[in-house]
Design a protein around this motif. Sequence first.
Motif, PDB file in Angstrom:
ATOM      1  N   MET A  65       0.902  -1.149   0.049  1.00 39.69           N
ATOM      2  CA  MET A  65      -0.003   0.015  -0.008  1.00 39.69           C
ATOM      3  C   MET A  65       0.832   1.249  -0.025  1.00 39.69           C
ATOM      4  SD  MET A  65      -2.995  -0.531  -0.480  1.00 39.69           S
ATOM      5  CE  MET A  65      -3.866   1.058  -0.171  1.00 39.69           C
ATOM      6  N   CYS A  92      -5.624  -0.260  -6.666  1.00 40.78           N
ATOM      7  CA  CYS A  92      -6.368  -0.241  -5.600  1.00 40.78           C
ATOM      8  C   CYS A  92      -7.884  -0.555  -5.998  1.00 40.78           C
ATOM      9  CB  CYS A  92      -6.505   1.220  -4.647  1.00 40.78           C
ATOM     10  SG  CYS A  92      -4.935   1.341  -3.900  1.00 40.78           S
ATOM     11  N   SER A  94     -10.793  -0.334  -3.900  1.00 37.44           N
ATOM     12  CA  SER A  94     -11.656   0.446  -3.260  1.00 37.44           C
ATOM     13  C   SER A  94     -11.292   1.953  -3.102  1.00 37.44           C
ATOM     14  CB  SER A  94     -11.896  -0.367  -1.875  1.00 37.44           C
ATOM     15  OG  SER A  94     -12.576   0.753  -1.003  1.00 37.44           O
ATOM     16  N   THR A  97     -10.812   2.737   0.944  1.00 38.44           N
ATOM     17  CA  THR A  97      -9.517   2.016   1.510  1.00 38.44           C
ATOM     18  C   THR A  97      -8.288   2.860   1.017  1.00 38.44           C
ATOM     19  OG1 THR A  97     -10.358  -0.097   1.541  1.00 38.44           O
ATOM     20  CG2 THR A  97      -7.914   0.071   1.485  1.00 38.44           C
ATOM     21  N   THR A 100      -8.407   6.424   2.618  1.00 38.84           N
ATOM     22  CA  THR A 100      -8.000   6.120   4.126  1.00 38.84           C
ATOM     23  C   THR A 100      -6.243   6.148   4.297  1.00 38.84           C
ATOM     24  OG1 THR A 100     -10.203   5.257   4.683  1.00 38.84           O
ATOM     25  CG2 THR A 100      -8.299   4.771   6.059  1.00 38.84           C
ATOM     26  N   ARG A 101      -5.988   5.175   3.453  1.00 30.04           N
ATOM     27  CA  ARG A 101      -4.712   4.822   3.564  1.00 30.04           C
ATOM     28  C   ARG A 101      -3.686   6.139   3.095  1.00 30.04           C
ATOM     29  NH1 ARG A 101      -0.750   2.321   6.670  1.00 30.04           N
ATOM     30  NH2 ARG A 101       0.678   1.489   5.304  1.00 30.04           N
TER      31      ARG A 101
END
Length: 149
Positions: A65, A92, A94, A97, A100-101
């Motif tokens: 990530m 990715c 999503s 996600t 957020t990351r």
Amino acid sequence: MTSRPTEAQHLRDLALLRRVRDRMDREYAQPLDVEALARGVNMSAGHLSRRFRLAYGESPYGYLMTRRIERAMALLRRGDLSVTEVCFEVGCASLGTFSTRFTELVGMPPSTYRRQAASDASGVPPCVAKQVTRPIRNREARGPVPPLA
């Protein structure tokens, strides 16, 4: 009672872990999971995760990530793709996600980063912008990782 790995086994594991890390660096946009990475080096997913964390200070998923976010930052600085397009471009699945990351690593949401990078990076060579804006991985933030035992 578990036995400690020999020095030779330790070196073999490190070589395999480098192969896994190099694969993630090359194929970050591909659908990769720990099970597939582990199969590629004939390890169990659990063993790979434990050894990778000991060697690099973060899980294989965390490393992947971070690599994806680094690439996303470069694409967002270019400014020709939307945040959603960048999310899928770096592998990715999503947007939630990814956002957020991205926010955890960079300190701001991708849309804010894109706006700010467009104004801040005018006249700065891309190679300099990449180095200055690189996210800090967990290991780098915490300091050196103890050697594998």
